[in-house]
Design a protein around this motif. Structure first.
Motif, PDB file in Angstrom:
ATOM      1  N   CYS A   8      -3.265  -6.883   0.743  1.00 33.34           N
ATOM      2  CA  CYS A   8      -2.048  -6.610  -0.027  1.00 33.34           C
ATOM      3  C   CYS A   8      -2.438  -6.298  -1.471  1.00 33.34           C
ATOM      4  O   CYS A   8      -3.068  -7.107  -2.136  1.00 33.34           O
ATOM      5  N   ASP A   9      -2.056  -5.125  -1.941  1.00 34.94           N
ATOM      6  CA  ASP A   9      -2.400  -4.749  -3.311  1.00 34.94           C
ATOM      7  C   ASP A   9      -1.227  -4.125  -4.065  1.00 34.94           C
ATOM      8  O   ASP A   9      -1.401  -3.515  -5.103  1.00 34.94           O
ATOM      9  N   LYS A  10      -0.013  -4.272  -3.540  1.00 34.84           N
ATOM     10  CA  LYS A  10       1.186  -3.736  -4.194  1.00 34.84           C
ATOM     11  C   LYS A  10       2.215  -4.857  -4.374  1.00 34.84           C
ATOM     12  O   LYS A  10       2.276  -5.786  -3.588  1.00 34.84           O
ATOM     13  N   ASP A  51       5.414   0.470  -6.986  1.00 36.06           N
ATOM     14  CA  ASP A  51       4.626  -0.733  -7.238  1.00 36.06           C
ATOM     15  C   ASP A  51       5.086  -1.314  -8.576  1.00 36.06           C
ATOM     16  O   ASP A  51       4.900  -0.704  -9.625  1.00 36.06           O
ATOM     17  N   LEU A  52       5.713  -2.475  -8.551  1.00 30.84           N
ATOM     18  CA  LEU A  52       6.260  -3.082  -9.767  1.00 30.84           C
ATOM     19  C   LEU A  52       5.167  -3.486 -10.748  1.00 30.84           C
ATOM     20  O   LEU A  52       5.420  -3.609 -11.937  1.00 30.84           O
ATOM     21  N   ASN A  53       3.984  -3.679 -10.253  1.00 34.55           N
ATOM     22  CA  ASN A  53       2.875  -4.027 -11.120  1.00 34.55           C
ATOM     23  C   ASN A  53       2.559  -2.897 -12.106  1.00 34.55           C
ATOM     24  O   ASN A  53       2.070  -3.139 -13.203  1.00 34.55           O
ATOM     25  N   ASP A  54       2.861  -1.658 -11.732  1.00 34.72           N
ATOM     26  CA  ASP A  54       2.612  -0.512 -12.613  1.00 34.72           C
ATOM     27  C   ASP A  54       3.517  -0.520 -13.842  1.00 34.72           C
ATOM     28  O   ASP A  54       3.177   0.045 -14.871  1.00 34.72           O
ATOM     29  N   ASN A  55       4.692  -1.129 -13.729  1.00 30.52           N
ATOM     30  CA  ASN A  55       5.664  -1.161 -14.825  1.00 30.52           C
ATOM     31  C   ASN A  55       6.092  -2.596 -15.102  1.00 30.52           C
ATOM     32  O   ASN A  55       7.276  -2.899 -15.172  1.00 30.52           O
TER      33      ASN A  55
END
Length: 65
Positions: A8-10, A51-55
């Motif tokens: 899992c990476d997203k 991907d919420l991690n991007d923002n």
């Protein structure tokens, strides 16, 4: 760990809590729910599934009812 085992990476959904005991209760409940219900929950918060991690600086809690 689940994320390593299943690659899992997203990040598509998250919740914030004040203390760890609330998190444990929520996780146990969440595991019992059907996949369709979980997907509906994600779509309510993150309709296009980026991907919420991007923002990370955006306030995603404002999208929840």
């Amino acid at each position: 760990m689940f994320t390593a085992r299943f690659n899992c990476d997203k990040l598509f959904y998250f919740e914030e809590f004040e203390n760890g005991s609330e998190v444990g209760i929520r996780e146990k409940r969440f595991k019992k729910w059907k996949r369709e219900w979980k997907i509906k929950l994600i779509k309510e918060m993150n309709p296009s599934w980026p991907d919420l991690n991007d923002n990370w600086n955006l306030n995603y809690n404002s999208y929840r009812n």
